[in-house]
Structure formats: structure tokens, C-alpha cells
Design an enzyme around this catalytic site. Sequence first.
Site, mmCIF file in Angstrom:
data_model
loop_
_atom_site.group_PDB
_atom_site.id
_atom_site.type_symbol
_atom_site.label_atom_id
_atom_site.label_comp_id
_atom_site.label_asym_id
_atom_site.label_seq_id
_atom_site.Cartn_x
_atom_site.Cartn_y
_atom_site.Cartn_z
ATOM 1 N N TRP A 170 8.716 0.504 1.970
ATOM 2 C CA TRP A 170 8.617 0.144 3.387
ATOM 3 C C TRP A 170 7.675 -1.042 3.590
ATOM 4 C CZ3 TRP A 170 12.613 2.372 5.195
ATOM 5 C CH2 TRP A 170 12.962 3.659 4.805
ATOM 6 N N LEU A 226 0.819 -1.207 0.000
ATOM 7 C CA LEU A 226 0.000 0.000 0.000
ATOM 8 C C LEU A 226 0.854 1.258 0.000
ATOM 9 C CD1 LEU A 226 -2.807 1.333 0.177
ATOM 10 C CD2 LEU A 226 -2.596 1.194 2.684
ATOM 11 N N THR A 227 1.772 1.386 0.963
ATOM 12 C CA THR A 227 2.585 2.588 1.106
ATOM 13 C C THR A 227 3.477 2.797 -0.101
ATOM 14 O OG1 THR A 227 2.595 2.338 3.507
ATOM 15 C CG2 THR A 227 4.305 3.725 2.558
ATOM 16 N N GLU A 281 1.552 2.057 10.252
ATOM 17 C CA GLU A 281 0.111 1.805 10.422
ATOM 18 C C GLU A 281 -0.611 3.064 10.909
ATOM 19 O OE1 GLU A 281 -0.489 -0.840 9.155
ATOM 20 O OE2 GLU A 281 1.016 -2.329 9.637
ATOM 21 N N LEU A 315 19.009 2.082 33.447
ATOM 22 C CA LEU A 315 20.137 1.214 33.157
ATOM 23 C C LEU A 315 21.425 1.981 32.875
ATOM 24 C CD1 LEU A 315 17.729 -0.848 32.802
ATOM 25 C CD2 LEU A 315 19.178 -1.979 31.128
ATOM 26 N N GLY A 316 21.349 3.295 32.721
ATOM 27 C CA GLY A 316 22.544 4.066 32.443
ATOM 28 C C GLY A 316 23.213 3.630 31.155
#
Length: 383
Positions: A161, A130-131, A362, A337-338
Site C-alpha cells: 500500500w 513502512l506498511t 496514516e 443528489l439522489g
Amino acid sequence: MDVLRIDDRLTDEERMVRDTVRTFVMERVVPHVPEWFEDGTFPVRELAPELGKLGLLGMHLEGYGCAGMSAVAYGVACRELEAADSGLRSFVSVQGSLSMTAIHRYGSEEQKERWLPRMAAGEALGCFGLTEPDRGSDPGDMLTRARRDGSDWILNGAKMWITNGSVADVAVVWAQTDEGIRGFLVPKDTPGFTTGDIHRKMSLRASVTSELVLEDVRVPADAMLPGAQGLRGPLGCLSEARYGIVWGAIGAGRSCYEAAVAYAKTREQFGRPIGAFQLTQEKLAWMEVALGQAGLTALHIGRLKDEGSVTPQQISFGKLASVRAALDVARQARTVLGANGITLEYPVIRHMNNLESVLTYEGTQEVHLLTLGKAVTGLDAFR
């Protein structure tokens, strides 16, 4: 860590789906997906038959080898798949909610019999064209054209895509005709139909993303999906895929949250675990709230879908809310978590990068905001 105990509201069958998919991804995907992400590969042909054997491909569809399960069960499966990686859930969504749904909903009986049983088993793969390169949010202005030539159709154009594009056995291609937008089934070996993979991605690396090119592609009259005319056809399939994202994004967010909680309990600073500090607990509490709210929204929308009363606006609400919540959680988890949060030793940066794509595919965040704005005001801001 589910303070609201949302999964207690699932049926026994839905919990069975949850546990089955969770076990599968923990054994077959989670140990390997950091390497797939780093290498930019995804063993789709290897995993597809296993997913088919579990009944996960087109699992919400009836007949033709499909499992025919509830919308909530499908949503729970999407959540557990995306807890492993967004690329895995994307594959299942494109196969079932886009390609198979298009054939199931709009195809002829011959088309259904030819493709759906093999697609449900993972023996044949599909993609959804589609895209286009410059027509992402405005598919009604697509440039791909199909014209009649005797009893055949000739297709020309390009799609961009496209998940599963280069590995698909059949592409569902949407094109402008003199009768409006129509869908066509284009087998991969059709002359003039070529694909090329998109590389150098920093997101959804464990996923096949392709361009489709159609140059004087000739298909017979029976390649057209007879039940779809106009944008309602592809948009109906997109609603199915968006529904899966409503649940799936929560899985990605949950994975980041679980990593942050585990890390906060063991990483010591100033003589005690960082989870004992108020600012860290505040971050974790907001993550819990965000995922709890998104989970309740997903379950409510799923129940509405099973009742047959869900609307596209409600699905837009869910997609927008879930992805934003998951992305916020991922970003906060990264700070907990740094420096460890940017490595593939932990799932956080991988999910965070993936969610940047989920935010825009989407339907972009802006499209869903304007969909809700129209629902609220009755005024169309798209044009």
C-alpha cells in the site's frame, strides 16, 4: 458558504497560497480527475514539476530548494489539493511530509543535497516504505530486515500500500536491524528491488499504489539515514503526513457540500427546489456545522504547530475529527443528489470512496481513538 468565515483568520500569505492552489487545481486537475479516477490513472510525472514550480513539494521544509512556509499555509494547500482529489493530496503528502521530511530530518548532508532539491522541484519522486502486508497498525513488528555485510547493508522484505511506489526514484525503506529500526534510501534501479502496482481499487483510483519487494537488496553504508533509530523516526514523519490530512479531508468534504448546495438550489421536486424543504436544509446545516468545527480544529492545530507546541495526540484528534466529519458530509451530500450522487458527473461518490481510504491510512480510526484514550486515562490499550 463558510458561515464562520474561518478563512478571514488566515494571513495574507496563507490566503495567497489558498488562491494559487485553488486556481491550479481548478485549471489542471478538476476537469480531468473524473476520467483519471474512472481509468485508474494519475499523470504523476506530468504534474510533479508543476507542483514543484508552485513550491508545494516539501513546502513546509527549510532550505534545499524548499519553500519554508508555515504549517497553516501547508495545511491550506492540502485542503485545496484534496478538494480536487484525495489522490492528489496523497501524492504531495508522500513526497513532502513523508519522503522529503525523512531525508530532511534524519538524513546526512550528502543525502539532503543529493535528493531534496530535485524532489522539491518535482524532478525526482519518493515513496515511504513502512506498511507491510500484515503489519499495518503495528509497524514495530515489521518483518523487513537489514543486516550488515561488510560495510554494506542487505535488505529483505516487502512493503504494501505504498503511494508513488512504482514511480518513485528513491524509496525510504524502514527495516529491523540488530540496532533497532533504521531507515534506508533505496534508489529504484538497485538490483533486487522491484515494485508492482495494486489494481482493482475502488478508492484512491487517481493515485499510484504499489507493493515494494526487496530480495537481497545491497546498499552502501551511506544509504542509511543516520539520524533515525527506532520507531520514533517513521512515526515522526507520519505525524507530518497526518497533519496534512487534518486539513485535506476538509477540502474533500467541502467539495461534496458545495455540490449538494448547488444541486439543492436547482433540482426541483413537487414544484420547488429541494433546498426549500426543511429536511434538505437540515442536512445542509449539519454539513456546515461539521465542516466549520473541523476547520476551526485544523486552524488551531496549525497555529500550535507553527508555535512548536503541537503534540501527536492533538494531531490524532484533528485527523480523527476531520475525516469523520468529511465522510459524514459526503454521505449526506450523496443523499441530497439522489441517483446523480453516484455518478462521476459530480464529485461526491469519488470523494466518498476516497475518504474510506483516508479514514484508515496514516493511522486507522481505531488507532487514533486509542491514542486519545491513552491521553485521557494514562492507560495504554494497545498492548
